[in-house]
Design a protein around this motif. Sequence first.
Motif, short mmCIF file in Angstrom:
data_model
loop_
_atom_site.label_atom_id
_atom_site.label_comp_id
_atom_site.label_asym_id
_atom_site.label_seq_id
_atom_site.Cartn_x
_atom_site.Cartn_y
_atom_site.Cartn_z
N ALA A 100 0.81 -1.12 0.11
CA ALA A 100 -0.09 -0.06 0.01
C ALA A 100 1.02 1.15 -0.02
O ALA A 100 1.92 1.50 0.62
CB ALA A 100 -0.94 -0.04 1.28
N GLY A 101 0.39 2.10 -0.97
CA GLY A 101 1.23 3.44 -0.83
C GLY A 101 2.61 3.27 -1.45
O GLY A 101 3.46 4.18 -1.47
N GLU A 102 2.74 2.35 -2.54
CA GLU A 102 3.79 2.10 -3.34
C GLU A 102 3.74 2.19 -4.74
O GLU A 102 2.56 1.87 -5.27
CB GLU A 102 4.47 0.83 -2.88
CG GLU A 102 5.20 0.78 -1.30
CD GLU A 102 5.78 -0.34 -0.85
OE1 GLU A 102 6.90 -0.27 -0.07
OE2 GLU A 102 5.46 -1.31 -1.39
N LEU A 103 4.71 2.64 -5.68
CA LEU A 103 4.65 2.75 -6.99
C LEU A 103 5.43 1.97 -7.76
O LEU A 103 6.76 1.88 -7.27
CB LEU A 103 4.65 4.29 -7.16
CG LEU A 103 4.87 5.02 -8.60
CD1 LEU A 103 3.36 4.68 -9.45
CD2 LEU A 103 5.41 6.25 -8.67
N ALA A 104 5.17 1.28 -8.88
CA ALA A 104 5.89 0.66 -9.86
C ALA A 104 5.99 1.36 -11.15
O ALA A 104 4.84 1.67 -11.53
CB ALA A 104 5.66 -0.77 -10.04
N VAL A 105 6.96 1.78 -11.83
CA VAL A 105 6.97 2.19 -13.18
C VAL A 105 7.83 1.39 -13.87
O VAL A 105 8.62 0.90 -13.83
CB VAL A 105 7.78 3.70 -13.12
CG1 VAL A 105 7.66 4.35 -14.37
CG2 VAL A 105 7.12 4.60 -12.07
N PHE A 106 7.31 1.04 -15.28
CA PHE A 106 7.80 0.29 -16.12
C PHE A 106 7.70 1.57 -17.46
O PHE A 106 7.04 1.63 -18.27
CB PHE A 106 6.75 -0.55 -16.76
CG PHE A 106 6.41 -1.78 -15.67
CD1 PHE A 106 7.20 -2.83 -15.81
CD2 PHE A 106 5.78 -1.47 -14.90
CE1 PHE A 106 7.10 -3.93 -14.83
CE2 PHE A 106 5.19 -2.40 -14.00
CZ PHE A 106 6.18 -3.83 -13.75
N PRO A 107 8.99 2.06 -17.76
CA PRO A 107 9.45 2.92 -18.64
C PRO A 107 9.29 2.66 -20.18
O PRO A 107 8.82 3.13 -21.15
CB PRO A 107 10.73 3.49 -18.42
CG PRO A 107 11.21 3.16 -16.83
CD PRO A 107 10.49 1.84 -16.56
N HIS A 108 9.55 1.23 -20.22
CA HIS A 108 9.32 0.78 -21.69
C HIS A 108 8.17 -0.03 -21.86
O HIS A 108 8.16 -0.86 -22.95
CB HIS A 108 10.62 -0.11 -21.97
CG HIS A 108 11.92 0.62 -21.21
ND1 HIS A 108 12.37 1.83 -21.92
CD2 HIS A 108 12.64 0.41 -20.45
CE1 HIS A 108 13.43 1.96 -21.40
NE2 HIS A 108 13.64 1.31 -20.34
N GLY A 109 7.28 -0.30 -20.93
CA GLY A 109 6.07 -1.14 -21.09
C GLY A 109 6.48 -2.47 -21.13
O GLY A 109 5.80 -3.26 -21.67
#
Length: 324
Positions: free
Chosen positions: A72-81
């Motif tokens: 909870a309250g955390e973020l994941a980013v996939f810059p290239h999909g």
Amino acid sequence: MRPGLINDRPADLLDELLAPLRLEGVFVSHWEARAPWGLRGDRERNAILHYVRSGECAITMPGTSEPVMLGAGELAVFPHGTAHELADRPGRATTPLDLMLPGRPAGGTTEVRVDGPGRMTDLLCGGLHYDAAAMSPLYRSLPEIIVLDRTVLAAEPLLSGTLEGLTPRCGGLAALRAFELVFVLALRAALDRLGGMPPALRDPAIGRALLVIQTRYAEPWTLESLAREARMSRSAFAATFTRLVGEAPARHLAGRRMREAARLLGETATPLAAIPERIGYRSSVGLHLAFRRHYGVPPGEYRRARHQAASRGSRGGIAEPVTD
């Protein structure tokens, strides 16, 4: 850390590296999923964000043995999909995302409920469509996944505040601007705090050269003058730049000029004859040959395709860089 610097690199260099990645739309999905559940998404031609509002989930990527747990309250980013699986726990059977959410057009918003007897995960996802033709080689060097946990987000009040302000039903331009802000702030936080800075940006000499290429591309740079800017010998600069950036200085400079030419052609009414001087070419012939080599089509055809696509509200048929 001195004001205006990130890991001792000029903040405006990061601005220039991220700014060309023009975001064109976002597809927002809000998931309320009760265990057991699992999704499997193929690689997409856009960046992806997953923000856990409550509960938790496991992220598994092809070729990796260890899942990433997102709380909870955390973020994941996939810059290239990058293709990945998302589930309430590792090893869960998954359903293809295309079966549950086919299409996922930019500008769309949807809510999905998955019923089950277990704990619920409240998840907000964004698929950020960007202009791949404007992507810089340094952006391509970003990792496949960036995870910002609660500790990192707590140190980034603007980012955490923006995330908390995201609503499941946000759509249209407001959604694009909100997710765009989250995307850029998340990349900055990762570069600053997580050691995710590409090696080329950590090298002071190469960083100086990259900055002038990104911001002063119209000047008549040569290998010798770029080496002087980096305060290195010609041979050492060429070898170090190629090793850290992944391409030779001349090719990197040409790519920067081509991305600016594409922007002028697609987004402005700048006359075709005026563009060569704006980006550092001495003649229209030189620009024509370089642009066709880079994008596979001449400048005039690229402009017509951009305008036709804009009138249809899509990017269909627009050329992207030719890869070797």
